[in-house]
Design an enzyme around this catalytic site. Sequence first.
Site, PDB file in Angstrom:
ATOM      1  N   SER A   1       0.854  -1.187   0.000  1.00 24.37           N
ATOM      2  CA  SER A   1       0.000   0.000   0.000  1.00 24.37           C
ATOM      3  C   SER A   1       0.898   1.248   0.000  1.00 24.37           C
ATOM      4  O   SER A   1       1.688   1.428  -0.915  1.00 24.37           O
ATOM      5  CB  SER A   1      -0.959  -0.043   1.186  1.00 24.37           C
TER       6      SER A   1
ATOM      7  N   ASP B   1      -9.629  -3.735  -5.690  1.00 21.49           N
ATOM      8  CA  ASP B   1      -9.108  -2.849  -4.654  1.00 21.49           C
ATOM      9  C   ASP B   1      -9.682  -1.450  -4.843  1.00 21.49           C
ATOM     10  O   ASP B   1      -9.591  -0.867  -5.922  1.00 21.49           O
ATOM     11  CB  ASP B   1      -7.578  -2.813  -4.741  1.00 21.49           C
TER      12      ASP B   1
ATOM     13  N   HIS C   1      -8.306  -4.792  -1.240  1.00 21.65           N
ATOM     14  CA  HIS C   1      -7.015  -4.244  -0.824  1.00 21.65           C
ATOM     15  C   HIS C   1      -6.226  -5.228   0.038  1.00 21.65           C
ATOM     16  O   HIS C   1      -5.000  -5.262  -0.021  1.00 21.65           O
ATOM     17  CB  HIS C   1      -7.255  -2.943  -0.038  1.00 21.65           C
TER      18      HIS C   1
END
Length: 707
Positions: free
Chosen positions: A560, A648, A681
């Site tokens: 991320s 995501d 995600h």
Amino acid sequence: MSEGAMAGPPAAKRVASERTQHGDTVVDEYAWLAEKDNPDTIAYLTAENAWTERATAGEASLRDEIFTEIKSRVQETDLSVPARRHGWWYYTRTVEGQQYPIRCRVAAGDDPTPPVIKPGVPVPGEQVLLDENELADGHDFFALGTFSVTADGRYLAYADDYAGDERFTLRVKDLPSGELLDDEVPNTSYGAAWSADSTHLFYLTVDDAWRPDKVWRHRIGTKAAEDVVVYQEPDERFWVGVGLTRSERYLLIESHSKVTSEVRYLAADDPTGTPTLVRARKQDVEYEVDHQIIHNGQDRLLVLHNDSEVGGGENFALAAAPVDAPGDWTPIIEHAADTRLLDFDVFADHLVVHRRHDVLTGLRVYPLGADGALGTPHDIAFTEPIYTVEPDANLEYDTGTFRLTYASLVTPRSVYDYDLAQRHLVLRKRQPVLGGYDPDQYEQFREWATAPDGTKVPISVVARKDLVRDGSAPCLLYGYGSYEISIDPGFQIDRLSLLDRGFVYAIAHIRGGGELGRRWYEDGKMLHKKNTFTDFVACARRMVEAGWTSTPRLAALGGSAGGLLMGAVANEAPDAFGAIYAAVPFVDALNSILDPSLPLTVIEWDEWGDPLHDAEVYRYMKSYSPYENVAADASNYPPIYVETSLNDTRVLYHEPAKWVSRLRANGASNVLLWTEMEAGHGGRSGRYQAWHDRARCYAWIIDTVAR
């Protein structure tokens, strides 16, 4: 393109697309990959997956071996330590062969000690509240977004997601009968809270940018179309949340940006009333609220805040305020320049403050007098030099114990009850590690790197005691460095598959995180963001200098915002790493933060800056955004493995896809992209899927730097 026809990695087509901002025109040849419904996009991602499978086929047996190791070390049939609330003990169970937990409860008697429940042994009187395996059956993905039981124990509100896009369907279950009510609300967000009489449920929905912006009130037994908006947040920088105070006297409606907050409260026994504002938002002032019942019959609000005008500071202070004058804050715990106050827990006779000092977390206990005055505090003590301690499930207000979790790089996660009066710890459960794990065979260390500006950067290190520090060991260095999120030293069963193969594992506590207080965060965000990257490179070089590893045997890992870190250091110091693994990486940061229509972009401006309206921010972000700065000749980049998820909503799949395309086009010769086609995600759902994903990651790292 079929796998059999592939003589080399796929090459995405180039379609010129111009971006002009602040007088700067940029040609983006891979912008078309953002078209999720374009058949060419799916074909390209599918071809990349086929290429990655082909390129890593030789790792298949190692992946299976690591997965088996992880699985063999986990006690698959297990359960959490029961937590007491309103006459029930609540806990979760896992069963061997099942992906998801089972959420249960059993009636509690007068004994405040949690029952000892043995894994796999039937529990007399057990009530299964929710079996997530049953909900997930027949679906490729499942996630639970809400789990909230009424105070009287009758209703359960839960929310499920079957796509990974974090839009949930909220449902209500009548627990005595086990039946689902007709009350069903689609497209909700995380979290919910009940009124005191169980007649109303408060929940959240999101706007088109996936920002939770509305708090709704639903009356049980009515249709969702009749629900009422209690609060709507108009500012696109802010998101909302809803919850109960620990006393359960008040509902809290919280509005937060990255740097500013505002709270409203509503009596839980007056669900149709009008929420009261605690204090109007002030830019760069954050505060959070809880409620305290004082033994003299009065009550008050406690406020953790950083407002310097009323005794706060960058590391936060604690204040008290009358319920009928919530904006009148009186300091009760002063701000300290060397200690970050993270959170606080209010109980009938004690106040427990979660704090951070010199990298380590800690818990400080304050007894409360009859008038609410704080008595002499004491710290809950631990002996290891490196560890993490934090509050656990403390569901009741009037209690004599405080539930906490403790772990270190060598000590598995441990759940303790702390006797607040007697001041001693009782171990309730330590995470089992099967297969004869002996913590004495491992050792943890604190290293310090020196950043280019002279800043000392802490590194947490763990390795087997028999490891020789001659530079020959492989090493995995993990980093994140954003949002004031601290990557504290904890225990991971899967990490043993690296350590027992001679790896060193290290965590770089770089700026942008919160490990050394709020200033540590401030010095790694906005126009100071590059400190995050130079800190990480300094940590990599320190690991080599100290003899822990050598550059060709050093792998970097981040996901991320940590994936942004991976992309940035690949551009800035490709010579410092032997391999880079980037998970759901935020690597097209400038393009994303320029587009306010994308999920969460406007919210993110307080973290990265606003390049859309600020030319200085635009130039600064352009100077580090990984996609913008791939070297014209990237042939000296280390091997890079990139993973993403098609659904995501936080880091859109096209960011890593574009980055990989440019890396390849610019000469990077060993770059792989893997896209989960049914995930969000956090990757695929279910614990076995998570272990397979970790095995894939570790197998590639081992194959790249340790063979």
